[in-house]
Write a protein that holds these residues in place. Structure first.
Motif: not given
Ligand SMILES: O=C(CO)COP(=O)(O)O
Length: 258
Positions: A8-12, A225-243
């Motif tokens: 899951y990639y959620i752009a905030n 580096q965050l992909h290595d944590i297997k418990e993480i199903s995705g990311f909430l992305i702020g500033k980087a997601s507007i581009d």
């Protein structure tokens, strides 16, 4: 068969965007012939400002993305000036809604009780809540991180003991000192937090419908580096997601998923 879990990639988008920058984002995505290939096994969501939801809800399916809100009212439609009800958000076909973002907690003073009311109302409307939690640096340094996270979750954990619906629920861990700073926690710290969060939900009847997200300075540079944590199903992305290009790089970063 090799089952590849959905990421899951959620752009905030916070208040970064205007209609003209959103138009540019959409144009950029239209120019990317391989976008649909890139997002196989990925769920891309945009948490937009209220005033952009109507515009975006007409475009979002062509973008192969899902639409969400950054907050909602805890009241039913009625005499609540300045609020945006969940019912009116449903008109925009939103799939998810952030609740308890640290910026909302800090700037609007929303309490855990109010946030948990929104959480429950969203579930009643079959909209996935993305419950945001996170500690400050001072709380982390005082060894209080897990206690703070527990306190922020307590009301909803109590409620979820007897919830048996099938709407997906997200818990987004966003340490306050990582938001907008370029800092991401160490793998050890993340492992500790996500194992703790998992242990809190594993006894719930709907445990398998609870997904864990990480947010705070996620970018194409930090995401690997965050992909290595297997418990993480995705990311909430702020500033980087507007581009759009940067968002695409983040989605592509997990080579295992595409
Ligand atoms: O607050 C965030 C997402 O909800 C994170 O923001 P940044 O990615 O800009 O640090």
């Amino acid at each position: 068969m090799n089952h590849i879990p959905k990421k899951y990639y959620i752009a905030n988008w916070k208040t970064y965007q205007s209609i003209s920058t959103i138009k540019r984002f959409i144009q950029a995505s239209n120019q990317e012939a391989d976008w649909h290939e890139t997002i196989i096994n990925s769920y891309i969501g945009i948490a937009a400002s209220y005033e952009h939801l109507y515009y975006l809800h007409k475009k979002i399916s062509k973008l192969a993305m899902h639409l969400g809100s950054q907050d909602c009212s805890a009241f039913l439609p009625g005499a609540y000036t300045g609020q945006v009800s969940i019912e009116s958000l449903q008109d925009m076909n939103i799939s998810f809604c952030l609740v308890g973002h640290s910026e909302v907690r800090a700037e609007l003073g929303q309490s855990d009780m109010l946030i948990s009311s929104k959480f429950k109302m969203l579930l009643a409307a079959n909209i996935s809540p993305i419950m945001c939690i996170g500690e400050t640096l001072a709380q982390k340094n005082d060894g209080m991180a897990l206690q703070v996270l527990y306190d922020q979750l307590e009301h909803i954990l109590n409620f979820l003991q007897s919830y048996t619906g099938s709407t997906k629920i997200f818990i987004a861990y966003e340490p306050r000192y990582c938001i907008g700073t370029g800092i991401v926690p160490s793998s050890d710290d993340l492992q500790k937090v996500f194992c703790f969060l998992k242990s809190l939900v594993q006894q719930l009847p709907i445990a398998k419908n609870v997904m864990f997200l990480y947010g705070g300075s996620v970018s194409s540079k930090t995401v690997q580096q965050l992909h290595d944590i297997k418990e993480i199903s995705g990311f909430l992305i702020g500033k980087a997601s507007i581009d759009f290009q940067e968002l695409k790089k983040i989605v592509q970063s997990d080579g295992r998923m595409v």
